[in-house]
Motif scaffolding. Structure first.
Motif, PDB file in Angstrom:
ATOM      1  N   SER A  32      25.880  38.394  33.328  1.00  0.00           N
ATOM      2  CA  SER A  32      26.860  38.751  32.136  1.00  0.00           C
ATOM      3  C   SER A  32      26.097  39.276  30.566  1.00  0.00           C
ATOM      4  CB  SER A  32      28.512  37.806  31.449  1.00  0.00           C
ATOM      5  OG  SER A  32      28.902  37.722  32.628  1.00  0.00           O
ATOM      6  N   PRO A  33      27.229  40.388  29.712  1.00  0.00           N
ATOM      7  CA  PRO A  33      26.426  39.708  28.690  1.00  0.00           C
ATOM      8  C   PRO A  33      26.227  38.727  27.901  1.00  0.00           C
ATOM      9  CG  PRO A  33      27.603  41.844  28.714  1.00  0.00           C
ATOM     10  CD  PRO A  33      27.810  40.880  29.898  1.00  0.00           C
ATOM     11  N   GLY A  34      25.214  38.431  27.564  1.00  0.00           N
ATOM     12  CA  GLY A  34      25.371  36.936  26.210  1.00  0.00           C
ATOM     13  C   GLY A  34      25.054  35.445  27.019  1.00  0.00           C
ATOM     14  N   CYS A  86      25.221  51.858  33.243  1.00  0.00           N
ATOM     15  CA  CYS A  86      25.929  50.518  33.692  1.00  0.00           C
ATOM     16  C   CYS A  86      24.860  49.102  34.989  1.00  0.00           C
ATOM     17  CB  CYS A  86      27.586  49.837  33.926  1.00  0.00           C
ATOM     18  SG  CYS A  86      27.020  50.835  35.237  1.00  0.00           S
ATOM     19  N   VAL A 113      20.536  45.121  32.812  1.00  0.00           N
ATOM     20  CA  VAL A 113      21.679  45.330  32.310  1.00  0.00           C
ATOM     21  C   VAL A 113      22.588  44.099  32.587  1.00  0.00           C
ATOM     22  CG1 VAL A 113      23.189  47.372  31.477  1.00  0.00           C
ATOM     23  CG2 VAL A 113      21.263  48.039  32.594  1.00  0.00           C
ATOM     24  N   GLY A 114      23.537  44.274  30.769  1.00  0.00           N
ATOM     25  CA  GLY A 114      23.885  42.511  31.479  1.00  0.00           C
ATOM     26  C   GLY A 114      25.585  43.213  31.733  1.00  0.00           C
ATOM     27  N   ASN A 115      25.398  42.234  33.510  1.00  0.00           N
ATOM     28  CA  ASN A 115      27.068  43.106  34.107  1.00  0.00           C
ATOM     29  C   ASN A 115      26.045  42.766  35.450  1.00  0.00           C
ATOM     30  OD1 ASN A 115      28.365  44.364  35.075  1.00  0.00           O
ATOM     31  ND2 ASN A 115      27.694  46.780  35.266  1.00  0.00           N
ATOM     32  N   LEU A 116      27.986  41.719  36.090  1.00  0.00           N
ATOM     33  CA  LEU A 116      27.776  41.330  37.481  1.00  0.00           C
ATOM     34  C   LEU A 116      28.606  41.505  38.326  1.00  0.00           C
ATOM     35  CD1 LEU A 116      29.734  38.013  36.422  1.00  0.00           C
ATOM     36  CD2 LEU A 116      27.046  37.796  36.371  1.00  0.00           C
ATOM     37  N   ILE A 117      28.606  43.510  37.874  1.00  0.00           N
ATOM     38  CA  ILE A 117      28.965  44.066  39.112  1.00  0.00           C
ATOM     39  C   ILE A 117      28.076  45.033  40.068  1.00  0.00           C
ATOM     40  CG2 ILE A 117      30.971  45.229  40.261  1.00  0.00           C
ATOM     41  CD1 ILE A 117      32.552  44.056  37.309  1.00  0.00           C
ATOM     42  N   CYS A 118      28.030  45.843  39.364  1.00  0.00           N
ATOM     43  CA  CYS A 118      26.880  46.948  39.369  1.00  0.00           C
ATOM     44  C   CYS A 118      25.669  46.790  39.562  1.00  0.00           C
ATOM     45  CB  CYS A 118      26.810  48.170  38.713  1.00  0.00           C
ATOM     46  SG  CYS A 118      28.126  49.060  38.153  1.00  0.00           S
ATOM     47  N   GLN A 121      24.752  45.727  43.596  1.00  0.00           N
ATOM     48  CA  GLN A 121      24.781  46.463  44.717  1.00  0.00           C
ATOM     49  C   GLN A 121      23.726  47.317  44.670  1.00  0.00           C
ATOM     50  OE1 GLN A 121      28.175  48.919  44.675  1.00  0.00           O
ATOM     51  NE2 GLN A 121      29.438  47.427  43.164  1.00  0.00           N
ATOM     52  N   LYS A 141      33.533  32.222  38.276  1.00  0.00           N
ATOM     53  CA  LYS A 141      32.329  33.886  38.459  1.00  0.00           C
ATOM     54  C   LYS A 141      31.667  33.977  39.529  1.00  0.00           C
ATOM     55  CE  LYS A 141      33.691  34.890  34.329  1.00  0.00           C
ATOM     56  NZ  LYS A 141      35.054  33.961  34.757  1.00  0.00           N
ATOM     57  N   LYS A 144      35.173  35.556  41.605  1.00  0.00           N
ATOM     58  CA  LYS A 144      35.200  36.357  41.260  1.00  0.00           C
ATOM     59  C   LYS A 144      34.216  37.253  41.741  1.00  0.00           C
ATOM     60  CE  LYS A 144      37.973  36.754  37.645  1.00  0.00           C
ATOM     61  NZ  LYS A 144      39.238  36.570  35.947  1.00  0.00           N
ATOM     62  N   TYR A 145      32.803  37.697  41.532  1.00  0.00           N
ATOM     63  CA  TYR A 145      31.866  38.635  41.878  1.00  0.00           C
ATOM     64  C   TYR A 145      31.169  37.677  42.712  1.00  0.00           C
ATOM     65  CZ  TYR A 145      33.653  39.890  36.928  1.00  0.00           C
ATOM     66  OH  TYR A 145      34.819  40.046  36.021  1.00  0.00           O
ATOM     67  N   PRO A 146      31.847  37.723  43.972  1.00  0.00           N
ATOM     68  CA  PRO A 146      30.626  37.012  45.368  1.00  0.00           C
ATOM     69  C   PRO A 146      29.331  38.174  46.021  1.00  0.00           C
ATOM     70  CG  PRO A 146      32.883  38.217  46.254  1.00  0.00           C
ATOM     71  CD  PRO A 146      33.086  38.009  44.452  1.00  0.00           C
TER      72      PRO A 146
END
Lengths: 214, 214
Positions: A32-34, A86, A113-118, A121, A141, A144-146
């Motif tokens: 995540s960011p930060g 992203c 980039v600060g992001n758990l999703i894209c 992948q 986390k 929620k973001y497996p």
């Protein structure tokens, strides 16, 4: 979307082959960011950079603030500005690699980039993905973001120094993680204060030895 | 990408017209994972839900954990599972609205997917965007993710209870913010402990009055 992922995968395999041939281990850091990716890299560079030749690819949406923070270590750094995108993809990594002297590099970090999703992948051709989570983000986390945590070889639970002031339950975090990825290696660090960094770096060096031998 | 954004924008205007006709103010909440969106909604619901009829649309990548946390307030909640998608779009909001009785609703929160990047590019038809940032994330977030902060009407700087244990500089955060969006309203809260919630809710009610009068 499938086409984009297929094209990314093909280029990722090219990146992987090239780095394999040069014996450069690439680590794709996602958080995540930060959560503390850049501070973790600061601690890692200042401890390792005497013996191991490190490079960094910095992915940022707009600024080059993270790259500037690492300049003091005199290591090669290439910034990729995603201009609103992203995540990084393997094509931008391939282009970034042209700016490194791969014959004189052992370890290449990609700060995604600060992001758990894209980012989870997109295979970049890395040796492995490293997830970083801050104790301030909450213990939910992994559940929620497996996708990130199932695909990462290790996770750094950072900011343990503020753990007492959060409602983060380590047991709950570990239980969720064990369900999603029982083999994942978990480190607990305070990158700001240096706690847990030694264990992380020892393990990292083991991964480099295993990579070189593979 | 332009086509996707154009299609999204058209539907967003339909959402906006519908909600305008029903006098329902929709707030699109955007933050990193774990900044405290759901806890903020918990504090907001428990204080406001006697006088104001609240609904929530919960965007989640995989689970419905956040929706479950809000069930105790007996408010209508619709979950949108993005199945790996990193943001909500106006089409999914349009479909979700079918499940609400808009004639008996005053305020509709959208808890977007935890991500600072893509959600800021997609208009959902909201009255305004609300950014939430945790003090643990670092004060550089406005500079690094200007798209969100330039488009938001307010930002909640959450987790002030752990501020003393971080290296977050409020002056630096405010200075960056003033450059990106001088008119943005800044609140400082500890959603867990309730600090600053009163100021946020007073302002929110003012926005509702202005919305009703517009």
């Amino acid at each position: 979307m499938k086409n984009i992922l297929d094209r990314n995968q093909n280029k990722a395999e090219e990146v992987r082959s090239l780095l394999r041939s040069k014996n450069v281990m690439m680590v794709n850091i996602i958080s995540s960011p930060g959560a503390g990716k850049t501070t973790l890299l600061e601690r890692t560079c200042e401890t390792l950079s005497s013996g191991i030749r490190i490079g960094v690819i910095e992915g940022d949406v707009t600024t080059d603030r993270d790259a500037k923070r690492l300049e003091k270590y005199n290591i090669p750094i290439v910034s990729i500005n995603t201009e609103g995108g992203c995540h990084l993809d393997s094509h931008s990594i391939w282009k970034a690699l042209e700016h490194f002297d791969l014959d004189h590099l052992d370890l290449l970090f990609v700060e995604n980039v600060g992001n758990l999703i894209c980012p989870s992948q997109f295979d970049l051709g890395e040796a492995f993905k490293l997830a970083v989570v801050s104790t301030a983000e909450g213990d939910d986390k992994p559940a929620k973001y497996p996708m990130l945590f199932s695909g990462a070889r290790a996770v750094i639970l950072n900011k343990t120094d503020i753990l007492p002031y959060t409602n983060f339950h380590i047991a709950s975090f570990r239980a969720d993680m064990a369900e999603i990825n029982p083999r994942i290696k978990i480190f607990m660090t305070s990158a700001v204060h240096g706690e847990g960094i030694r264990e992380w770096l020892e393990w990292l060096k083991q991964q480099m030895d295993a990579f070189a031998a593979s």
